[in-house]
Scaffold this motif. Structure first.
Motif, PDB file in Angstrom:
ATOM      1  N   ALA A   1       0.815  -1.221   0.000  1.00  0.00           N
ATOM      2  CA  ALA A   1       0.000   0.000   0.000  1.00  0.00           C
ATOM      3  C   ALA A   1       0.844   1.264   0.000  1.00  0.00           C
ATOM      4  CB  ALA A   1      -0.936   0.003   1.201  1.00  0.00           C
ATOM      5  N   LEU A   2       2.161   1.116  -0.114  1.00  0.00           N
ATOM      6  CA  LEU A   2       3.064   2.259  -0.030  1.00  0.00           C
ATOM      7  C   LEU A   2       3.518   2.717  -1.404  1.00  0.00           C
ATOM      8  CD1 LEU A   2       5.354   1.008   2.901  1.00  0.00           C
ATOM      9  CD2 LEU A   2       3.215   2.308   3.048  1.00  0.00           C
TER      10      LEU A   2
ATOM     11  N   ILE B   1      10.761  -7.431   1.710  1.00  0.00           N
ATOM     12  CA  ILE B   1       9.737  -6.465   1.301  1.00  0.00           C
ATOM     13  C   ILE B   1       8.668  -7.247   0.558  1.00  0.00           C
ATOM     14  CG2 ILE B   1       9.180  -4.412  -0.049  1.00  0.00           C
ATOM     15  CD1 ILE B   1      12.099  -3.568   0.154  1.00  0.00           C
ATOM     16  N   ASN B   2       7.410  -7.043   0.927  1.00  0.00           N
ATOM     17  CA  ASN B   2       6.303  -7.735   0.285  1.00  0.00           C
ATOM     18  C   ASN B   2       5.489  -6.779  -0.575  1.00  0.00           C
ATOM     19  OD1 ASN B   2       3.078  -8.415   0.644  1.00  0.00           O
ATOM     20  ND2 ASN B   2       4.313 -10.241   0.265  1.00  0.00           N
ATOM     21  N   LEU B   3       5.106  -7.240  -1.771  1.00  0.00           N
ATOM     22  CA  LEU B   3       4.255  -6.476  -2.678  1.00  0.00           C
ATOM     23  C   LEU B   3       3.070  -7.324  -3.126  1.00  0.00           C
ATOM     24  CD1 LEU B   3       6.912  -4.854  -5.085  1.00  0.00           C
ATOM     25  CD2 LEU B   3       5.877  -3.831  -3.049  1.00  0.00           C
ATOM     26  N   PHE B   4       1.974  -6.650  -3.474  1.00  0.00           N
ATOM     27  CA  PHE B   4       0.830  -7.311  -4.097  1.00  0.00           C
ATOM     28  C   PHE B   4       1.000  -7.248  -5.607  1.00  0.00           C
ATOM     29  CE2 PHE B   4      -2.244  -6.030  -0.411  1.00  0.00           C
ATOM     30  CZ  PHE B   4      -1.630  -6.958   0.415  1.00  0.00           C
ATOM     31  N   VAL B   5       0.934  -8.392  -6.261  1.00  0.00           N
ATOM     32  CA  VAL B   5       1.028  -8.441  -7.721  1.00  0.00           C
ATOM     33  C   VAL B   5      -0.366  -8.144  -8.271  1.00  0.00           C
ATOM     34  CG1 VAL B   5       1.648  -9.823  -9.729  1.00  0.00           C
ATOM     35  CG2 VAL B   5       2.842 -10.173  -7.558  1.00  0.00           C
TER      36      VAL B   5
ATOM     37  N   CYS C   1      -4.908   1.854  -6.383  1.00  0.00           N
ATOM     38  CA  CYS C   1      -3.811   1.128  -5.749  1.00  0.00           C
ATOM     39  C   CYS C   1      -2.494   1.728  -6.219  1.00  0.00           C
ATOM     40  CB  CYS C   1      -3.863  -0.367  -6.078  1.00  0.00           C
ATOM     41  SG  CYS C   1      -3.695  -0.755  -7.841  1.00  0.00           S
ATOM     42  N   GLN C   2      -1.425   1.335  -5.572  1.00  0.00           N
ATOM     43  CA  GLN C   2      -0.100   1.792  -5.980  1.00  0.00           C
ATOM     44  C   GLN C   2       0.333   1.043  -7.244  1.00  0.00           C
ATOM     45  OE1 GLN C   2       1.678   4.241  -4.725  1.00  0.00           O
ATOM     46  NE2 GLN C   2       0.180   4.684  -3.119  1.00  0.00           N
ATOM     47  N   PRO C   3       1.157   1.668  -8.088  1.00  0.00           N
ATOM     48  CA  PRO C   3       1.590   1.027  -9.339  1.00  0.00           C
ATOM     49  C   PRO C   3       2.614  -0.073  -9.071  1.00  0.00           C
ATOM     50  CG  PRO C   3       2.652   3.170  -9.082  1.00  0.00           C
ATOM     51  CD  PRO C   3       1.680   3.044  -7.953  1.00  0.00           C
ATOM     52  N   PHE C   4       2.225  -1.323  -9.282  1.00  0.00           N
ATOM     53  CA  PHE C   4       3.092  -2.445  -8.963  1.00  0.00           C
ATOM     54  C   PHE C   4       4.428  -2.381  -9.706  1.00  0.00           C
ATOM     55  CE2 PHE C   4       4.580  -6.709 -10.245  1.00  0.00           C
ATOM     56  CZ  PHE C   4       5.035  -7.142  -9.001  1.00  0.00           C
ATOM     57  N   GLU C   5       4.398  -2.053 -10.978  1.00  0.00           N
ATOM     58  CA  GLU C   5       5.640  -2.032 -11.766  1.00  0.00           C
ATOM     59  C   GLU C   5       6.639  -1.047 -11.168  1.00  0.00           C
ATOM     60  OE1 GLU C   5       6.448  -3.929 -14.232  1.00  0.00           O
ATOM     61  OE2 GLU C   5       4.551  -4.873 -14.805  1.00  0.00           O
ATOM     62  N   GLU C   6       6.162   0.109 -10.727  1.00  0.00           N
ATOM     63  CA  GLU C   6       7.058   1.106 -10.132  1.00  0.00           C
ATOM     64  C   GLU C   6       7.548   0.647  -8.764  1.00  0.00           C
ATOM     65  OE1 GLU C   6       5.424   5.063 -10.190  1.00  0.00           O
ATOM     66  OE2 GLU C   6       4.558   4.770 -12.189  1.00  0.00           O
ATOM     67  N   GLN C   7       6.669   0.007  -7.997  1.00  0.00           N
ATOM     68  CA  GLN C   7       7.091  -0.546  -6.709  1.00  0.00           C
ATOM     69  C   GLN C   7       8.201  -1.576  -6.910  1.00  0.00           C
ATOM     70  OE1 GLN C   7       3.251  -2.047  -5.395  1.00  0.00           O
ATOM     71  NE2 GLN C   7       3.182  -0.527  -3.754  1.00  0.00           N
TER      72      GLN C   7
ATOM     73  N   VAL D   1     -20.275  -6.103  -3.877  1.00  0.00           N
ATOM     74  CA  VAL D   1     -19.084  -5.316  -3.536  1.00  0.00           C
ATOM     75  C   VAL D   1     -18.063  -5.415  -4.672  1.00  0.00           C
ATOM     76  CG1 VAL D   1     -17.041  -5.334  -2.047  1.00  0.00           C
ATOM     77  CG2 VAL D   1     -19.315  -5.420  -1.041  1.00  0.00           C
ATOM     78  N   PRO D   2     -17.498  -4.300  -5.134  1.00  0.00           N
ATOM     79  CA  PRO D   2     -16.489  -4.354  -6.191  1.00  0.00           C
ATOM     80  C   PRO D   2     -15.253  -5.134  -5.734  1.00  0.00           C
ATOM     81  CG  PRO D   2     -17.243  -2.096  -5.813  1.00  0.00           C
ATOM     82  CD  PRO D   2     -17.782  -2.925  -4.700  1.00  0.00           C
ATOM     83  N   ALA D   3     -14.564  -5.714  -6.699  1.00  0.00           N
ATOM     84  CA  ALA D   3     -13.380  -6.498  -6.376  1.00  0.00           C
ATOM     85  C   ALA D   3     -12.250  -5.607  -5.860  1.00  0.00           C
ATOM     86  CB  ALA D   3     -12.915  -7.264  -7.616  1.00  0.00           C
ATOM     87  N   TYR D   4     -11.338  -6.236  -5.123  1.00  0.00           N
ATOM     88  CA  TYR D   4     -10.115  -5.552  -4.684  1.00  0.00           C
ATOM     89  C   TYR D   4      -9.349  -5.085  -5.933  1.00  0.00           C
ATOM     90  CZ  TYR D   4      -5.940  -4.729  -1.853  1.00  0.00           C
ATOM     91  OH  TYR D   4      -4.889  -4.132  -1.200  1.00  0.00           O
ATOM     92  N   PRO D   5      -8.747  -3.885  -5.932  1.00  0.00           N
ATOM     93  CA  PRO D   5      -8.614  -2.950  -4.818  1.00  0.00           C
ATOM     94  C   PRO D   5      -9.666  -1.840  -4.776  1.00  0.00           C
ATOM     95  CG  PRO D   5      -7.146  -2.281  -6.577  1.00  0.00           C
ATOM     96  CD  PRO D   5      -7.864  -3.520  -7.070  1.00  0.00           C
TER      97      PRO D   5
END
Length: 352
Positions: free
Chosen positions: A48-49, A71-75, A111-117, A293-297
Motif C-alpha cells: 500500500a506504499l 519487502i512484500n508487494l501485491f502483484v 492502488c499503488q503502481p506495482f511495476e514502479e514498486q 461489492v467491487p473487487a479488490y482494490p
C-alpha cells in the motif's frame, strides 16, 4: 529437529521464524528491524506504499539493523472499473460516512503502481522480495535474482505452489485458512483454497521441491515446532506481532485484539477480497450487500476514508480488524521479547 536448514541458511537467519508482512500500517521500520535483530526475518508490507515511501521505510530499517529483511508487494494491475459500479458502491457507504460525520471524496487512485514498486525493490536490493495476490512474469523473477534478491511467493493451493516452482522462486509461503488478513489466492476461487495450514504444507511438499514457510494460526513456539516437524522449514506469524510495542496499528485495533474471544470471520465487505478478521458492526452492515461489492482494490480504496476516520476516532466498530484464528492467544510485549519467548517455547517443544 534442527533449526538450521536450507531455508534459514538461504535467508541468513538464526531462527526459522518470519514476521509476516501485514498491510495496514503494522510493519513499522521498528518492528521489521526488531524481528530481524532477534534472529527472525522481518518483513515490510510495501503493497500500500508509494515507491518513495518504500524507499524511506527501508532507509529507516537499515538505520536500525544490518540483518536480512523482506519487502512484500501485491502483484496486481491498476484496474479500470465501471463508473456505475463505483458510484453504487460509494452510495452504499454513504450512511456509514454520515454516521462518522465525514464527507470524503472519491479516491484519486485505486492502488499503488506495482511495476514502479518493483523497480524500487530492485534498486533497494533487500535480501528477500515476497509476493501476494498473483505471480511474477519470468523476466521479473530473473531480474530479482540478477539483483541478488531471493524470491518468495505466497500460495493458498498446491497448484499455486507448482506455478511458483515453475517460475523459479526460491521458497513459498503456504497460507492456511487460519491466517488473518487477506487471502492470497490467485488460481481458482478463494472458497476452494481454504486448507488447514498443516494440510496445505504437506500438500505443497507433495507437488513442489521448494522450501515451505508455513503460515496461519500460529501464536507460539509449540505451533512452530509442530509445523517444522511435518516438513516446513520456517513459520510465518502475523497476528502474534500485531500487539507488539513496535506494531503500527491504531490503539482501537490493538484493544479489540486483546479483548477478542477468538471468533474470526472471512469477509469481502471491507476490501473486495476475502480476508479474515474480527466481526464488528461495519462488517455486518456491509455484508448485507457483499455480493455486489467491487473487487479488490476498488472496495479497499472506497472504504479507506471510513477506516481512517474510525482509527482517528478510536472506533473499532468501523475498522477492518484483521486477525487470524489464534487471536485469543495474543501476547502484548516488545517484538524482540516475543521472539525470545517463541524461541524458548520452540526449544521446550524439542525444536533445538
Amino acid at each position: 529437529m534442527t533449526l538450521d536448514n536450507t531455508l534459514t541458511q538461504l535467508l541468513g537467519i538464526s531462527l526459522p521464524i518470519v514476521q509476516a508482512p501485514m498491510a495496514g500500517g503494522a510493519t513499522t521500520p521498528a518492528l521489521v528491524a526488531a524481528a530481524s535483530n532477534a534472529g527472525a526475518l522481518g518483513s515490510l508490507a510495501g503493497s500500500a506504499l508509494s515507491p518513495q515511501t518504500i524507499a524511506e521505510r527501508v532507509s529507516s530499517i537499515r538505520a536500525l539493523t544490518d540483518r536480512p529483511f523482506a519487502i512484500n508487494l501485491f502483484v496486481q494491475p491498476i484496474p479500470s472499473p465501471d463508473p456505475s459500479e463505483v458510484e453504487q458502491a460509494w452510495q452504499r457507504l454513504a450512511p456509514l460516512h454520515e454516521e462518522l460525520g465525514i464527507t470524503p471524496e472519491l479516491p484519486r487512485q485505486w492502488c499503488q503502481p506495482f511495476e514502479e514498486q518493483l523497480e524500487t525493490v530492485l534498486e533497494l536490493r533487500p535480501a528477500v522480495a515476497s509476493f501476494t495476490f498473483g505471480i511474477l512474469e519470468p523476466h521479473q523473477c530473473q531480474r530479482l535474482h540478477d539483483a541478488g534478491i531471493l524470491v518468495v511467493g505466497n500460495v493458498t493451493h498446491p497448484q499455486e505452489a507448482e506455478a511458483w516452482q515453475a517460475l523459479g522462486a526460491d521458497a513459498i509461503v503456504a497460507q492456511g485458512a487460519q491466517a488473518g488478513g487477506h487471502r492470497g489466492t490467485f488460481i481458482g476461487r478463494c472458497e476452494d483454497a481454504l486448507f488447514d495450514t498443516a494440510e496445505l504444507v504437506e500438500a505443497c511438499l507433495d507437488v513442489a521441491a521448494l522450501p515451505v514457510i508455513a503460515a496461519g494460526g500460529v501464536m507460539d513456539g509449540y505451533g512452530i515446532a509442530a509445523l517444522l516437524a511435518i516438513g516446513a522449514q520456517a513459520v510465518q506469524l502475523g497476528t502474534a506481532f500485531l500487539t507488539t510495542t513496535e506494531s503500527g496499528i491504531c490503539d482501537a485495533w490493538k484493544q479489540a485484539l486483546l479483548e477478542a474471544s477468538g471468533e474470526t470471520q472471512l469477509t469481502r465487505a471491507f476490501s473486495g477480497r476475502f480476508a479474515r478478521g474480527l466481526p464488528n458492526r461495519a462488517m455486518r452492515i456491509l455484508e448485507k450487500n457483499e455480493a455486489s461489492v467491487p473487487a479488490y482494490p476498488i472496495q479497499n480504496a472506497l472504504t479507506g476514508a471510513l477506516r481512517a476516520a474510525a482509527a482517528q476516532r478510536g472506533d473499532a466498530d468501523f475498522l477492518s480488524l484483521w486477525a487470524g484464528k489464534g487471536v485469543a492467544r495474543i501476547r502484548p510485549m516488545d517484538a524482540e521479547e516475543l521472539i525470545a519467548v517463541l524461541a524458548a517455547e520452540l526449544e521446550q517443544a524439542g525444536g533445538a
